[in-house]
Design a protein around this motif. Structure first.
Motif, mmCIF file in Angstrom:
data_model
loop_
_atom_site.group_PDB
_atom_site.id
_atom_site.type_symbol
_atom_site.label_atom_id
_atom_site.label_comp_id
_atom_site.label_asym_id
_atom_site.label_seq_id
_atom_site.Cartn_x
_atom_site.Cartn_y
_atom_site.Cartn_z
ATOM 1 N N GLU A 10 29.670 -11.028 0.146
ATOM 2 C CA GLU A 10 29.920 -12.279 0.769
ATOM 3 C C GLU A 10 30.809 -13.241 -0.232
ATOM 4 O OE1 GLU A 10 25.623 -12.688 2.954
ATOM 5 O OE2 GLU A 10 26.019 -13.328 0.879
ATOM 6 N N ASN A 11 30.751 -13.147 -1.398
ATOM 7 C CA ASN A 11 31.589 -13.905 -2.436
ATOM 8 C C ASN A 11 32.883 -13.601 -1.874
ATOM 9 O OD1 ASN A 11 32.846 -15.291 -4.396
ATOM 10 N ND2 ASN A 11 31.191 -14.751 -6.012
ATOM 11 N N ALA A 12 33.194 -12.353 -1.802
ATOM 12 C CA ALA A 12 34.749 -11.874 -1.706
ATOM 13 C C ALA A 12 35.387 -12.271 -0.379
ATOM 14 C CB ALA A 12 34.787 -10.282 -1.805
ATOM 15 N N CYS A 13 34.211 -12.396 0.652
ATOM 16 C CA CYS A 13 34.697 -12.630 2.113
ATOM 17 C C CYS A 13 35.123 -14.002 2.009
ATOM 18 C CB CYS A 13 33.400 -12.256 3.217
ATOM 19 S SG CYS A 13 33.514 -12.710 4.547
ATOM 20 N N HIS A 14 34.331 -14.936 1.289
ATOM 21 C CA HIS A 14 34.571 -16.231 1.269
ATOM 22 C C HIS A 14 35.827 -16.638 0.703
ATOM 23 C CE1 HIS A 14 30.001 -17.039 1.420
ATOM 24 N NE2 HIS A 14 30.567 -17.152 2.729
ATOM 25 N N ALA A 15 36.181 -15.737 -0.277
ATOM 26 C CA ALA A 15 37.510 -15.987 -1.132
ATOM 27 C C ALA A 15 38.724 -15.365 0.036
ATOM 28 C CB ALA A 15 37.477 -15.199 -2.400
ATOM 29 N N ALA A 16 38.402 -14.726 0.830
ATOM 30 C CA ALA A 16 39.511 -13.972 1.421
ATOM 31 C C ALA A 16 40.108 -14.967 2.921
ATOM 32 C CB ALA A 16 39.273 -12.690 2.389
#
Length: 354
Positions: A266-272
Motif C-alpha cells: 500500500e505504501n508503494a502504491c501510494h508512492a507510485a
C-alpha cells in the motif's frame, strides 16, 4: 504420488527424523575434516586404512563417520572399499547444497531448538544465539562469523542467478529512476548501473543496512548515481517517496507477514504514479521445477520463524497475487521461473481506480 509405506518402512522414516540432527552434523564433520574430499579424490575407492594413514584424524573418528555416512547414503562401501556416492558428490561439490548446509549450520542450527517458543511468542526466539536484536535484519551487518558470511552467501545465491533475466525485464521501458526497496548490500543496484548507463537508483532500507550499501557504492565509484533513503517500512508514518519509474523488491516481501506485506505494498502504491511499474521478485515454493527447490524453500520458512522475525515465510504464488490486489495493485504480467533461477517476477501497476 506418494507410495503407501509399510509399518516397518514408516518407522524407519520416523527414525530418520529423530536422529536427523546427528547425521547432519556427521556430514559437516566429514566435510570439515577433509574425509569426504579425500574419498572423492579416489574414484576407484579407498580403504579405511588408507584414509587413516593419510589424514590427521583418528581411526575412531573416521570409523564412526564412515558408518554414519554409509547409513545415509553419502558413501558406498563394498568389500572394504569406500567410494563417494552421488549424494556425497552433491554434498561436497554442489553450490546450492554447500550454501544451504552452511546456512543451516552457521545461522540456524543452534537457534532451531527454540522453534516451539518462536511459534508461541511470534518472535524469533532462536536469534538470541547470534545477538540481541528484535529481528535479524537489524544485526545483518554485524552478525558474528561465520554466520555473517553464510547468511549473505545464502541470500545472494537465491537472488543473483535471477539478475541477468530480471534486468532485461525491468529495463524494457528504459526507466530513469529506480527505487531498490530493501536494497541490502546494494548488489541489485550495482547490477542495474552496470546494465544501463543512464539509470539513477535510490536504495531504501534500514539505516544499519544503508551504511553497508553506502560503503559498497563508494568503493565502486557509484555515489553520483545511487542515492539512499533510510526507512522502516513497518512504521506506517514513514512513506516511500514519489518519483520512481520502477519500484523493485527482490526477495524482500518474504521477510514479512501477510498483513505487513499489504502495508508495504500500500505504501508503494501510494508512492507510485500511473507510469510507475512495481516489480516483485520471489522464489514461490509452489512454483518450482524441482523437488529439491520446493523442499529447501519450505525449510527456509522455518528459518524466518526461529531466526529472522517470527512471523514471515516463503509464499505461494497466488497468495502474493492476492496480497498485491488487496493493496491496490494490479498484476499485469507474470514471468515464471526466469532464466536459470527459482524466481518469478510479478509486474504490477496501481489500479486505475485508485
Amino acid at each position: 504420488m506418494k507410495k503407501d509405506l509399510t509399518a516397518v518402512e514408516a518407522k524407519y522414516e520416523a527414525q530418520k527424523i529423530a536422529f536427523g540432527p546427528m547425521y547432519f552434523q556427521s556430514v559437516i564433520a566429514m566435510r570439515d575434516l577433509g574425509i569426504l574430499q579425500f574419498i572423492s579424490e579416489h574414484r576407484k575407492g579407498v580403504t579405511t586404512e588408507k584414509i587413516v594413514e593419510s589424514l590427521p584424524v583418528s581411526e575412531y573418528a573416521i570409523t564412526l563417520l564412515l558408518e554414519a555416512a554409509e547409513i545415509i547414503g553419502v558413501v558406498d562401501v563394498e568389500d572394504g572399499i569406500v567410494k563417494i556416492s552421488k549424494t556425497g558428490f552433491f554434498l561436497l561439490k554442489d553450490e546450492m547444497t554447500r550454501v544451504n548446509m552452511n546456512f543451516m549450520n552457521d545461522v540456524c542450527y543452534l537457534g532451531a531448538k527454540n522453534m516451539t517458543q518462536s511459534f508461541v511468542k511470534g518472535k524469533p526466539e532462536g536469534l538470541k544465539v547470534l545477538g540481541d536484536w528484535p529481528t535479524i535484519y537489524e544485526g545483518l551487518s554485524i552478525l558474528p562469523e561465520p554466520a555473517k558470511t553464510s547468511w549473505f552467501e545464502f541470500d545472494h545465491y537465491y537472488s543473483d542467478n535471477a539478475f541477468p533475466e530480471a534486468l532485461k525485464i525491468v529495463f524494457k521501458k528504459k526507466p530513469k529512476m529506480l527505487f531498490d526497496i530493501g536494497g541490502n548490500t546494494g548488489k541489485w543496484s550495482f547490477a542495474c548501473c552496470d546494465y544501463n548507463a543512464d539509470v539513477r537508483i535510490k536504495i531504501l532500507d534500514l539505516p544499519v543496512q544503508l551504511r553497508v550499501a553506502k560503503a559498497n557504492a563508494k568503493a565502486r565509484g557509484l555515489t553520483d548515481r545511487i542515492g539512499f533513503h533510510a526507512i522502516d517500512l513497518l512504521d506506517p508514518a514513514q512513506q516511500i517517496p514519489q518519483g520512481a519509474d520502477v519500484i523493485w523488491m527482490s526477495q524482500f516481501l518474504d521477510c514479512f507477514s501477510e498483513e505487513q506485506i499489504v502495508q508495504i505494498l500500500e505504501n508503494a502504491c501510494h508512492a507510485a504514479s500511473e507510469g510507475t511499474t512495481i516489480f516483485i521478485l520471489e522464489p514461490f515454493f509452489d512454483n518450482q521445477n524441482y523437488p529439491a527447490a520446493h523442499y529447501s524453500l519450505v525449510a527456509t520458512s522455518l528459518y524466518f520463524t526461529i531466526m529472522a522475525n517470527g512471523n514471515s515465510k516463503m509464499y505461494r504464488l497466488e497468495v502474493m497475487k492476492k496480497l498485491a490486489s488487496k493493496a491496490g495493485l494490479e498484476v499485469v504480467e507474470t514471468y515464471p521461473l526466469i532464466g536459470d533461477s527459482y524466481h518469478t517476477i510479478l509486474e504490477c501497476r496501481k489500479r486505475a481506480s485508485l
